[in-house]
Design an enzyme around this catalytic site. Structure first.
Site, PDB file in Angstrom:
ATOM      1  N   HIS A 291      53.382  42.232  40.891  1.00 15.09           N
ATOM      2  CA  HIS A 291      54.843  42.265  40.577  1.00 15.09           C
ATOM      3  C   HIS A 291      55.429  40.984  39.933  1.00 15.09           C
ATOM      4  CE1 HIS A 291      55.871  39.503  43.818  1.00 15.09           C
ATOM      5  NE2 HIS A 291      54.733  40.033  44.501  1.00 15.09           N
TER       6      HIS A 291
HETATM    7  N1  UDP Z   1      51.889  42.850  51.496  1.00 20.16           N
HETATM    8  C1  UDP Z   1      52.365  43.991  52.255  1.00 20.16           C
HETATM    9  N2  UDP Z   1      52.679  45.237  51.646  1.00 20.16           N
HETATM   10  C2  UDP Z   1      52.300  45.282  50.221  1.00 20.16           C
HETATM   11  C3  UDP Z   1      51.730  44.311  49.691  1.00 20.16           C
HETATM   12  C4  UDP Z   1      51.867  42.966  50.106  1.00 20.16           C
HETATM   13  O1  UDP Z   1      52.655  43.706  53.449  1.00 20.16           O
HETATM   14  O2  UDP Z   1      52.167  46.613  50.108  1.00 20.16           O
HETATM   15  C5  UDP Z   1      52.123  41.416  51.887  1.00 20.16           C
HETATM   16  C6  UDP Z   1      50.753  40.902  51.793  1.00 20.16           C
HETATM   17  O3  UDP Z   1      49.923  40.786  52.777  1.00 20.16           O
HETATM   18  C7  UDP Z   1      51.310  39.247  51.646  1.00 20.16           C
HETATM   19  C8  UDP Z   1      52.815  39.313  51.349  1.00 20.16           C
HETATM   20  O4  UDP Z   1      53.045  40.667  51.513  1.00 20.16           O
HETATM   21  O5  UDP Z   1      51.394  38.762  53.165  1.00 20.16           O
HETATM   22  C9  UDP Z   1      52.506  38.879  49.814  1.00 20.16           C
HETATM   23  O6  UDP Z   1      53.857  39.070  49.309  1.00 20.16           O
HETATM   24  P1  UDP Z   1      54.248  39.014  47.727  1.00 20.16           P
HETATM   25  O7  UDP Z   1      53.042  39.673  46.916  1.00 20.16           O
HETATM   26  O8  UDP Z   1      55.538  39.820  47.616  1.00 20.16           O
HETATM   27  O9  UDP Z   1      54.466  37.593  47.754  1.00 20.16           O
HETATM   28  P2  UDP Z   1      53.804  36.399  46.767  1.00 20.16           P
HETATM   29  O10 UDP Z   1      52.683  35.846  47.743  1.00 20.16           O
HETATM   30  O11 UDP Z   1      53.141  36.823  45.486  1.00 20.16           O
HETATM   31  O12 UDP Z   1      54.695  35.236  46.523  1.00 20.16           O
END
Ligand code: UDP
Length: 350
Positions: free
Chosen positions: A198
Site C-alpha cells: 500500500h
Molecule cells: N496487518 C494486519 N492486517 C492486514 C495487514 C497488516 O493486521 O491485513 C498488520 C501487520 O501485522 C502489522 C501492521 O498491520 O502489524 C502493519 O501495518 P501497515 O502495513 O499498514 O503499516 P506499515 O508498517 O507499512 O507502516
C-alpha cells in the site's frame, strides 16, 4: 497520539504498561477510522479507548498533517501533558511531535532513527522531521541509534528494542487459538504466499501498480493478498481489479488473522515496514517490494530480499533457502517495558 493501523499495534504494547506508571490519555487522530483498520485493533489487542478523537482522516499528506496539527493544539493546551508520545512515521507522528514542540511540551518518538534514505517517501520525511522535533528518541535498533548520531539529532536517544516485536511475540499463541483464517481461506500451512502492498510509491502511479499486479500474477502457487483500502481504491481506479488472476484478495485482516496467516506462509511479499519485521520474528522469509528498507538487519541476516517490483528477482528470492540462523534483533519482547522506564525517568526529571 495514535491514528493508523501500525500505531494501534505499537500502542497495544506500550499503553497498558505506561498506565501502570503514568496517567496516559490516548488521542486518536482519525487517520484510519474504519472498523477494519481501527476498531478491530483496539478490540483484539486491548488498546485502551481514546479519550479524544480528531476525525482528521483523508486528503493529501499536507492537508491531513495540517488538520491534525490544528486539532491537536487545543487538546495539548487543555491537557498540558508532561510528554507527548508519538509512534512510527505517519502524518499523525509528525503532527503530534510538532504540535507538542510548538506548545513547549517534550515529544517522545517511538521508532526513532529509522531511515530508508529515500526522501521521496512521505514516511521518510515524517521520520526525519519528527526526530528533530523530539526530545526523547526511542530506538528499535543499533542502526537507528547510529543514524541519529550521524544526523546530530538533539534529543536524548535510547535503544529500547521494537515495540511491534513485543506484540507479535505476545499474541502468537493467542492467534493460533482464536484465528480460523487458514480454514476460512482454504489454504494449507507452508503452501501459500501472503502479500501486502500500500506504499504510495507502489500503488499511486498506475504504471507501477500494473507492474505490481503483473508480479503478483507471476508468483508460484497460491497467493493471498489482503487489500489495504488505498490499494483497493487505486486498483479500481486503474481498472486493474480484474487483472489479478488467481490472486486471492481479501478485506484487510484483523491482527490475529494476519499474524496467523503470515506465520504459516511459505513467504511474505510486502512493502510494509511492520510486516518485514514481523516476518523475521516469525521465521518466514520476506521479499520486500521496495528498493530500500529501514529494517536493514533483516536483509543482512539473509531473511529479507529487496526486489522493488522486479518480477524475476521476486521469483528468484522465493527459491532461496532461508538461513539457518535468526539472531535476536528487536529486543526480545521487552521494548515496551524499556519505553515506559525511559519515559517515567524522563518525566520525573522535568
Ligand atoms: N496487518 C494486519 N492486517 C492486514 C495487514 C497488516 O493486521 O491485513 C498488520 C501487520 O501485522 C502489522 C501492521 O498491520 O502489524 C502493519 O501495518 P501497515 O502495513 O499498514 O503499516 P506499515 O508498517 O507499512 O507502516
Amino acid at each position: 497520539m495514535i491514528g493508523n493501523r501500525p500505531q494501534f499495534v505499537k500502542a497495544a504494547a506500550v499503553s497498558r504498561r505506561l498506565r501502570e506508571r503514568c496517567d496516559e490519555q490516548i488521542v486518536h487522530t482519525g487517520q484510519h477510522y474504519d472498523d477494519e483498520l481501527s476498531r478491530i485493533f483496539f478490540e483484539e489487542l486491548g488498546v485502551p479507548a481514546p479519550s479524544r478523537e480528531l476525525h482528521a482522516g483523508g486528503g493529501t499528506n499536507t492537508a491531513q498533517t495540517a488538520r491534525i496539527l490544528i486539532g491537536l493544539e487545543p487538546i495539548i493546551e487543555e491537557l498540558r501533558p508532561s510528554l507527548v508520545l508519538v509512534y512510527g512515521d505517519t502524518n499523525s507522528t509528525l503532527a503530534g511531535a510538532l504540535a507538542a514542540a510548538q506548545a513547549g511540551v517534550p515529544a517522545g518518538h517511538v521508532e526513532a532513527g529509522m531511515r530508508s534514505f529515500d526522501r521521496g517517501m512521505p514516511e521518510e520525511l515524517n521520520r526525519v522531521l519528527t526526530d528533530h522535533a523530539s526530545h526523547l528518541l526511542l530506538c528499535s535498533t543499533e542502526t537507528a541509534m547510529r543514524n541519529l548520531e550521524r544526523e546530530g539529532a538533539a534529543g536524548e536517544a535510547h535503544l529500547v528494542g521494537d515495540v511491534m516485536a513485543d506484540v507479535s511475540l505476545a499474541f502468537r499463541e493467542i492467534a493460533a487459538e482464536r484465528s480460523k483464517v487458514l480454514e476460512e481461506l482454504g489454504v494449507e500451512p507452508g503452501e501459500y504466499l501472503v502479500v501486502t502492498a500500500h506504499r504510495a510509491g507502489n500503488v499511486d502511479d498506475p504504471e507501477r501498480l500494473r507492474t505490481l499486479v503483473e508480479l503478483l500474477r507471476a508468483l508460484p502457487g497460491q497467493v493471498v493478498f489482503p487489500l489495504h483500502p488505498r490499494t483497493r481504491e487505486r486498483l479500481e481506479a486503474a481498472g486493474l481489479t480484474n487483472e489479478l488472476g488467481d490472486v486471492k484478495t481479501t478485506a484487510p485482516l484483523g491482527y490475529l488473522d494476519f499474524l496467523q496467516l503470515a506465520r504459516h506462509a511459505r513467504a511474505v511479499l510486502t512493502d510494509s515496514g511492520g510486516v518485514q519485521k514481523e516476518a523475521y520474528l516469525l521465521g518466514v522469509p520476506c521479499v520486500t517490494l521496495r528498493d530500500t528498507t529501514e529494517w536493514v538487519e533483516t536483509v543482512e541476516a539473509g531473511w529479507n530480499v529487496l526486489v522493488d517490483l522486479d518480477r524475476d528477482a521476486a521469483i528468484a528470492a522465493l527459491e532461496r533457502d532461508p538461513p539457518t540462523e535468526r539472531p535476536e534483533l528487536y529486543g526480545g519482547g521487552h521494548a515496551a517495558e524499556r519505553v515506559c522506564e525511559v519515559v517515567a525517568a524522563y518525566t520525573q526529571r522535568l
